[in-house]
Design a protein around this motif. Structure first.
Motif, PDB file in Angstrom:
ATOM      1  N   CYS A  81       0.818  -1.206   0.000  1.00 49.62           N
ATOM      2  CA  CYS A  81       0.000   0.000   0.000  1.00 49.62           C
ATOM      3  C   CYS A  81       0.859   1.265   0.000  1.00 49.62           C
ATOM      4  CB  CYS A  81      -0.956  -0.006   1.186  1.00 49.62           C
ATOM      5  SG  CYS A  81      -0.289  -0.807   2.658  1.00 49.62           S
ATOM      6  N   ALA A  82       2.011   1.195   0.680  1.00 51.52           N
ATOM      7  CA  ALA A  82       2.933   2.339   0.678  1.00 51.52           C
ATOM      8  C   ALA A  82       3.532   2.537  -0.717  1.00 51.52           C
ATOM      9  CB  ALA A  82       4.036   2.117   1.703  1.00 51.52           C
ATOM     10  N   LYS A  83       3.850   1.427  -1.381  1.00 49.92           N
ATOM     11  CA  LYS A  83       4.396   1.512  -2.745  1.00 49.92           C
ATOM     12  C   LYS A  83       3.377   2.131  -3.698  1.00 49.92           C
ATOM     13  CE  LYS A  83       7.079  -2.704  -1.876  1.00 49.92           C
ATOM     14  NZ  LYS A  83       7.154  -4.156  -2.155  1.00 49.92           N
ATOM     15  N   ARG A  84       2.125   1.705  -3.563  1.00 48.39           N
ATOM     16  CA  ARG A  84       1.082   2.264  -4.428  1.00 48.39           C
ATOM     17  C   ARG A  84       0.805   3.721  -4.101  1.00 48.39           C
ATOM     18  NH1 ARG A  84      -3.514  -2.401  -5.518  1.00 48.39           N
ATOM     19  NH2 ARG A  84      -2.093  -3.955  -6.382  1.00 48.39           N
ATOM     20  N   ALA A  85       0.868   4.061  -2.820  1.00 45.89           N
ATOM     21  CA  ALA A  85       0.669   5.454  -2.420  1.00 45.89           C
ATOM     22  C   ALA A  85       1.738   6.343  -3.042  1.00 45.89           C
ATOM     23  CB  ALA A  85       0.696   5.570  -0.900  1.00 45.89           C
ATOM     24  N   ALA A  86       2.971   5.851  -3.063  1.00 49.39           N
ATOM     25  CA  ALA A  86       4.071   6.611  -3.672  1.00 49.39           C
ATOM     26  C   ALA A  86       3.821   6.803  -5.165  1.00 49.39           C
ATOM     27  CB  ALA A  86       5.398   5.886  -3.438  1.00 49.39           C
ATOM     28  N   GLN A  87       3.306   5.769  -5.838  1.00 55.64           N
ATOM     29  CA  GLN A  87       3.002   5.868  -7.264  1.00 55.64           C
ATOM     30  C   GLN A  87       1.897   6.894  -7.511  1.00 55.64           C
ATOM     31  OE1 GLN A  87       2.016   1.832  -8.272  1.00 55.64           O
ATOM     32  NE2 GLN A  87       4.149   1.185  -8.487  1.00 55.64           N
ATOM     33  N   VAL A  88       0.873   6.887  -6.658  1.00 56.83           N
ATOM     34  CA  VAL A  88      -0.237   7.826  -6.818  1.00 56.83           C
ATOM     35  C   VAL A  88       0.240   9.254  -6.599  1.00 56.83           C
ATOM     36  CG1 VAL A  88      -2.451   8.572  -5.884  1.00 56.83           C
ATOM     37  CG2 VAL A  88      -1.982   6.136  -6.175  1.00 56.83           C
ATOM     38  N   ILE A  89       1.048   9.473  -5.573  1.00 59.02           N
ATOM     39  CA  ILE A  89       1.574  10.821  -5.309  1.00 59.02           C
ATOM     40  C   ILE A  89       2.389  11.309  -6.496  1.00 59.02           C
ATOM     41  CG2 ILE A  89       3.235  12.112  -3.912  1.00 59.02           C
ATOM     42  CD1 ILE A  89       2.285  10.573  -1.481  1.00 59.02           C
ATOM     43  N   SER A  90       3.233  10.421  -7.038  1.00 57.25           N
ATOM     44  CA  SER A  90       4.056  10.786  -8.194  1.00 57.25           C
ATOM     45  C   SER A  90       3.180  11.153  -9.386  1.00 57.25           C
ATOM     46  CB  SER A  90       4.980   9.623  -8.551  1.00 57.25           C
ATOM     47  OG  SER A  90       5.736   9.916  -9.705  1.00 57.25           O
ATOM     48  N   HIS A  91       2.113  10.365  -9.604  1.00 55.90           N
ATOM     49  CA  HIS A  91       1.207  10.620 -10.726  1.00 55.90           C
ATOM     50  C   HIS A  91       0.465  11.939 -10.543  1.00 55.90           C
ATOM     51  CE1 HIS A  91      -1.534   9.761 -14.010  1.00 55.90           C
ATOM     52  NE2 HIS A  91      -2.576   9.980 -13.192  1.00 55.90           N
ATOM     53  N   LEU A  92      -0.053  12.168  -9.321  1.00 55.71           N
ATOM     54  CA  LEU A  92      -0.793  13.398  -9.059  1.00 55.71           C
ATOM     55  C   LEU A  92       0.105  14.637  -9.158  1.00 55.71           C
ATOM     56  CD1 LEU A  92      -3.062  12.301  -6.077  1.00 55.71           C
ATOM     57  CD2 LEU A  92      -3.741  12.647  -8.454  1.00 55.71           C
ATOM     58  N   THR A  93       1.334  14.490  -8.691  1.00 55.87           N
ATOM     59  CA  THR A  93       2.298  15.598  -8.762  1.00 55.87           C
ATOM     60  C   THR A  93       2.624  15.937 -10.209  1.00 55.87           C
ATOM     61  OG1 THR A  93       3.251  14.901  -6.650  1.00 55.87           O
ATOM     62  CG2 THR A  93       4.560  16.415  -8.003  1.00 55.87           C
ATOM     63  N   LEU A  94       2.787  14.870 -11.025  1.00 60.03           N
ATOM     64  CA  LEU A  94       3.084  15.068 -12.442  1.00 60.03           C
ATOM     65  C   LEU A  94       1.923  15.740 -13.138  1.00 60.03           C
ATOM     66  CD1 LEU A  94       5.024  14.551 -14.810  1.00 60.03           C
ATOM     67  CD2 LEU A  94       3.911  12.338 -15.133  1.00 60.03           C
ATOM     68  N   GLU A  95       0.700  15.335 -12.815  1.00 62.68           N
ATOM     69  CA  GLU A  95      -0.479  15.947 -13.414  1.00 62.68           C
ATOM     70  C   GLU A  95      -0.561  17.429 -13.090  1.00 62.68           C
ATOM     71  OE1 GLU A  95      -3.945  13.858 -12.161  1.00 62.68           O
ATOM     72  OE2 GLU A  95      -4.007  12.625 -13.964  1.00 62.68           O
ATOM     73  N   LYS A  96      -0.239  17.741 -11.845  1.00 64.83           N
ATOM     74  CA  LYS A  96      -0.310  19.144 -11.409  1.00 64.83           C
ATOM     75  C   LYS A  96       0.737  20.007 -12.112  1.00 64.83           C
ATOM     76  CE  LYS A  96      -1.774  21.334  -7.207  1.00 64.83           C
ATOM     77  NZ  LYS A  96      -2.041  21.166  -5.758  1.00 64.83           N
ATOM     78  N   SER A  97       1.924  19.420 -12.308  1.00 65.65           N
ATOM     79  CA  SER A  97       2.993  20.172 -12.975  1.00 65.65           C
ATOM     80  C   SER A  97       2.666  20.425 -14.436  1.00 65.65           C
ATOM     81  CB  SER A  97       4.320  19.398 -12.856  1.00 65.65           C
ATOM     82  OG  SER A  97       4.256  18.195 -13.576  1.00 65.65           O
ATOM     83  N   VAL A  98       1.950  19.478 -15.072  1.00 64.00           N
ATOM     84  CA  VAL A  98       1.534  19.642 -16.483  1.00 64.00           C
ATOM     85  C   VAL A  98       0.507  20.760 -16.593  1.00 64.00           C
ATOM     86  CG1 VAL A  98       0.324  18.542 -18.400  1.00 64.00           C
ATOM     87  CG2 VAL A  98       2.053  17.280 -17.137  1.00 64.00           C
ATOM     88  N   GLU A  99      -0.377  20.813 -15.602  1.00 62.79           N
ATOM     89  CA  GLU A  99      -1.393  21.884 -15.607  1.00 62.79           C
ATOM     90  C   GLU A  99      -0.731  23.246 -15.483  1.00 62.79           C
ATOM     91  OE1 GLU A  99      -3.985  21.037 -12.410  1.00 62.79           O
ATOM     92  OE2 GLU A  99      -4.847  19.226 -13.310  1.00 62.79           O
TER      93      GLU A  99
END
Length: 480
Positions: free
Chosen positions: A462-480
């Motif tokens: 769950c920690a590994k998946r949480a890290a993946q989600v944070i990375s994805h959300l951060t990337l999405e925000k930077s693209v915006e």
């Protein structure tokens, strides 16, 4: 696999003398209380209570191993597990399970007024009787005396807690008489094997210690069936904490190690229904469904009412979408074990899976399936006195499917506030993060809970998946 006669503990040890085993990079536990033990204390009737306590703290026994440091399990759930193991154990040695039953009657998880020292001592006495049978079976091998030392240490502690200092002195005299010199490697092996089993009951942060204890014990007796089985059993639960599909190379390596261990168990005892059920569930994880089904049928024929066998059989049948058989297996086992929380939890899970599988069909029937899931989750949680994080989290998921977001929110907060085990804290933080993101659209809170999931331990799935989600959300925000 050819059926073999059940071998005695003494025959098994004779076999071990001719077998060598290397453990590769697996960790080996070193317990100073075992490795450095030597009873050099002076005893006498005039010794005060304080020196007794000092002596007791040097003994390798349950009271000095911090077993319950992060345990969330209800005491009665653990008692039921020990009782199940007494009935279903296919090896002759019942010593660790009877010792655990005794300890659970005086555990610190009980209120002082609920502790039963006399019941604990009764179970310890029964364990000592079994220990004598093990000693007789081993001939000239002194290994089982390692169990004796653990038992006497536990007994001395119970007498001390009860204020019976005369019996503390008498028990310590026995220890001095039997173990005034350093203990042998065979005795140490049995002590590590015993410690591995007792830690397996708590299956929290203790997973690593339990497996490392078995590694140490199996260096001396690599054919000891109990230690092989429990080593694989704990490895399975640890794997479940660290990995989720799709599996990576490390997960498949653990699965391979479990398979080897279970096969070794069945080579020594082909009637070991627990090992068959566990191996069957492992084959199911690897999508080897024909092998899984065959082993589960064999396991149920040997012992269809035992909770562990029924639990893993039900998981296999649910995976194969044979829900009727999954429910039948669970209900048969519940007739014999009506308060087994694992069976109740799995029955609730099966009803939820039926709903998901048949969601395109009869809506009224699907609604009833979810109601049944809630019913069995509630019963499991009640039986465990609220100490069942997986049932609480899964009930929250069912509430989401029913559209009851308020109750799901309450359950997630309840799980966060009641869990001590870092793994389950990580799971509930991750699940609650998803809930905040997907259902409440509170993205800042979601990121906070994802980070809290990571903070509990980066080794958990769950920690590994949480890290993946944070990375994805951060990337999405930077693209915006």
């Amino acid at each position: 696999m050819a059926t073999k006669e059940k071998i005695s503990l003494g025959q098994m040890i004779e076999m071990d003398r001719n077998i060598s085993q290397t453990k590769g990079s697996n960790s080996i536990h070193q317990d100073p209380l075992i490795e450095d033990f030597s009873f050099q204390h002076e005893l006498g009737g005039n010794v005060s209570a304080t020196p007794y306590e000092t002596i007791l703290k040097t003994l390798p026994c349950y009271f000095n191993w911090d077993l319950e440091e992060s345990c969330d399990e209800d005491v009665q759930t653990l008692v039921q597990c020990a009782q199940e193991n007494l009935v279903s154990n296919t090896e002759m040695t019942l010593v660790p399970h009877k010792t655990m039953l005794g300890y659970l009657y005086v555990t610190q998880r009980r209120r002082m007024e609920d502790r039963e020292p006399s019941t604990a001592l009764s179970w310890f006495d029964q364990a000592l009787s079994d220990n004598q049978l093990d000693t007789d079976s081993c001939g000239d091998n002194d290994g089982p005396q390692g169990d004796t030392l653990i038992l006497l240490g536990n007994i001395a502690w119970v007498y001390f807690i009860s204020g019976r200092l005369d019996m503390v002195d008498k028990t310590l005299q026995k220890i001095k008489q039997k173990f005034d010199n350093r203990i042998s490697e065979s005795q140490k092996a049995f002590m590590y094997g015993h410690k591995g089993i007792c830690f397996a009951y708590f299956l929290k942060k203790t997973c690593d210690i339990s497996i490392a204890c078995f590694n140490r014990a199996l260096l001396v007796f690599p054919c000891h069936t109990d230690w092989l089985f429990w080593s694989a059993f704990v490895l399975c639960f640890q794997r479940d904490r660290h990995y989720r599909e799709p599996f990576d190379t490390d997960a498949f390596s653990v699965l391979h190690e479990e398979e080897i261990l279970y096969k070794h168990v069945l080579e020594n005892n082909s009637n070991h229904s627990f090992a068959k059920a566990m191996l069957g569930s492992l084959f199911c994880v690897r999508q080897q469904y024909e092998n899984a089904d065959s082993l589960i049928i064999d396991a149920l024929q040997s012992n269809h009412t035992m909770p562990t066998v029924a639990y893993f059989a039900a998981i296999v049948y649910a995976t194969l979408k044979n829900f009727k058989l999954s429910i039948k297996v669970l209900e048969q086992a519940l007739e014999a074990w009506p308060n087994n929380t694992y069976l109740l939890r799995q029955l609730a899970y099966t009803y939820k899976e039926i709903y998901l599988f048949e969601s395109a069909h009869d809506q009224e029937q699907n609604s009833n399936h979810l109601k049944m899931a809630i019913r069995y989750h509630d019963k499991a949680i009640k039986v465990a006195d609220g100490h069942l994080p997986e049932a609480i989290i899964n009930k929250a998921k069912v509430c989401k499917l029913m559209g009851n977001m308020v109750e799901a929110h309450r359950l997630y907060l309840l799980a966060i506030n009641t869990n001590r085990d870092p793994y389950w804290k990580s799971v509930v933080y991750f699940e609650f993060g998803e809930f905040c993101e997907q259902h409440l659209e509170e993205h800042s809170d979601a990121l906070k809970y994802y980070q809290l999931a990571i903070d509990q331990g980066t080794q958990y799935w769950c920690a590994k998946r949480a890290a993946q989600v944070i990375s994805h959300l951060t990337l999405e925000k930077s693209v915006e």
